[in-house]
Design an enzyme around this catalytic site. Sequence first.
Site, PDB file in Angstrom:
ATOM      1  N   GLU A   1       4.090   1.166   0.258  1.00  0.00           N
ATOM      2  CA  GLU A   1       4.911   1.392  -0.933  1.00  0.00           C
ATOM      3  C   GLU A   1       4.565   2.714  -1.610  1.00  0.00           C
ATOM      4  OE1 GLU A   1       5.565  -3.182  -2.508  1.00  0.00           O
ATOM      5  OE2 GLU A   1       3.598  -2.248  -2.732  1.00  0.00           O
TER       6      GLU A   1
ATOM      7  N   ASP B   1      11.765  -1.463  -7.736  1.00  0.00           N
ATOM      8  CA  ASP B   1      11.644  -2.385  -6.612  1.00  0.00           C
ATOM      9  C   ASP B   1      12.966  -3.063  -6.267  1.00  0.00           C
ATOM     10  OD1 ASP B   1       9.581  -2.795  -4.903  1.00  0.00           O
ATOM     11  OD2 ASP B   1       8.581  -4.334  -6.081  1.00  0.00           O
TER      12      ASP B   1
ATOM     13  N   GLY C   1       0.127  -7.935   2.997  1.00  0.00           N
ATOM     14  CA  GLY C   1      -1.275  -8.263   3.268  1.00  0.00           C
ATOM     15  C   GLY C   1      -1.455  -9.467   4.171  1.00  0.00           C
TER      16      GLY C   1
ATOM     17  N   SER D   1       0.286 -11.885  -1.835  1.00  0.00           N
ATOM     18  CA  SER D   1       0.136 -12.759  -2.995  1.00  0.00           C
ATOM     19  C   SER D   1       1.494 -12.999  -3.642  1.00  0.00           C
ATOM     20  CB  SER D   1      -0.843 -12.153  -4.003  1.00  0.00           C
ATOM     21  OG  SER D   1      -0.396 -10.878  -4.413  1.00  0.00           O
TER      22      SER D   1
ATOM     23  N   GLY E   1       1.151 -10.989   5.996  1.00  0.00           N
ATOM     24  CA  GLY E   1       1.965 -10.795   7.193  1.00  0.00           C
ATOM     25  C   GLY E   1       1.313  -9.897   8.220  1.00  0.00           C
TER      26      GLY E   1
END
Length: 415
Positions: free
Chosen positions: A384, A154, A333, A215, A335
């Site tokens: 992703e 990431d 989620g 989250s 946005g």
Amino acid sequence: MEKSMQSIKEHFVLVLNSGSSSLKFAIYHYHTMHRQWSGVINGIGKASGTMKISDSHHHQLRTSTQHYRNIADAATAIILWMKENKKYCLISAIGYRLVQGGPEHRIPEIITEKVLVDLKALIFLAPNHLPEELSLIDTFLIAFPKIKHVACFDTNFHRDMPDQNKYYPLPIKYKEQGLMRYGFHGLSYEYIMQKLNQQHAFIDQKKIIIAHLGSGSSMAAVSAGIGVDTTMGISPMGGLVMATRCGDLDPGAILFMLKMNDITPEELDVELSEDAGIKAIAGTADMRDILKRRNSDKLAEDAFTLYCTQAKKFIAALAASLGGLDLLIFTGGIGENSFEIRERICADMDFMGLKIDHCLNLRSEKIISCQSSKVCIRVMETNEERMIAMHTKSILLACEEIDPKFSMHSGVETA
């Protein structure tokens, strides 16, 4: 010829994306990168968890409930499902999302014994993520020992940040020990940039802020197609306030917590990453619940206001870092799905050229800015898992180029 083509179509890449209490997975055709199946296991570590699996048309194939003690239980459940459907699941490689790989592991790479040893030594950098991610890898390495396993980090998207945004103003010994602002949600940012490059010419000439709100929430500033600044630092706890994570804190606040309470660094880590954020204010980490309650519950309204206010501040700060702003993108989620949060964040930002169109935003259109807005405001779905699948395929193709004897078909397994 028809039989040969059918054989090619039956090879897949499995993608695994683990969270704190969930495990997402998806199976992509190796050649077409078409997603054939996808699923998620939620409630890992809780009294009751659920597994949901859908096909490429989003038709629900399976919904089941059981107790998943840990990530290994969830991994085993996926492996069992694959065994039941093994004639459809000829796996050529498995790609994993890893939150942290330290300074030496950023670009996607094949997982070897050395990589695993290195990652185990880095658990202190991501104690809430790496242990579960390594457990997941161990479980699938046992089930699929012959194929390539690929780590996708990431932090990779942020590796070229300039020094002034990368390093902390601390004695150089800490920099030499690997203390830096790594940045996270890189796979999401990478996917968004890839889509923008496909949709628009000259996107590398734009100054862009991508707000990945979920989250876990962060933002990235992009210039010349490169991530030049971001809100998170050495850990996914920094930057924006999040569901259960504190976001940025004055170092004095951390010293205060340690001095005033008889707690260990490990206990402090739990408090900052699992018991802080909007959960600490509103009593719930679920933004959907907060949005429902905020008109009748002051604490919910306080959490909502804090989240949006911090987002405003970071947009302004990143725009300053970029020296301007052409494009603001909401993803993740929250946005993608919360018109209320997008509206509140963009309210009173016209001094920066940000003007949101209420009706377009309410309908979650792709472009939600007014025609008079100097900054284009967009809503984009991130993916992703697809990014991991593409990286994994690229690794296999590179193996074929390096070793002509290597064939991705030679290591195919059916669980």
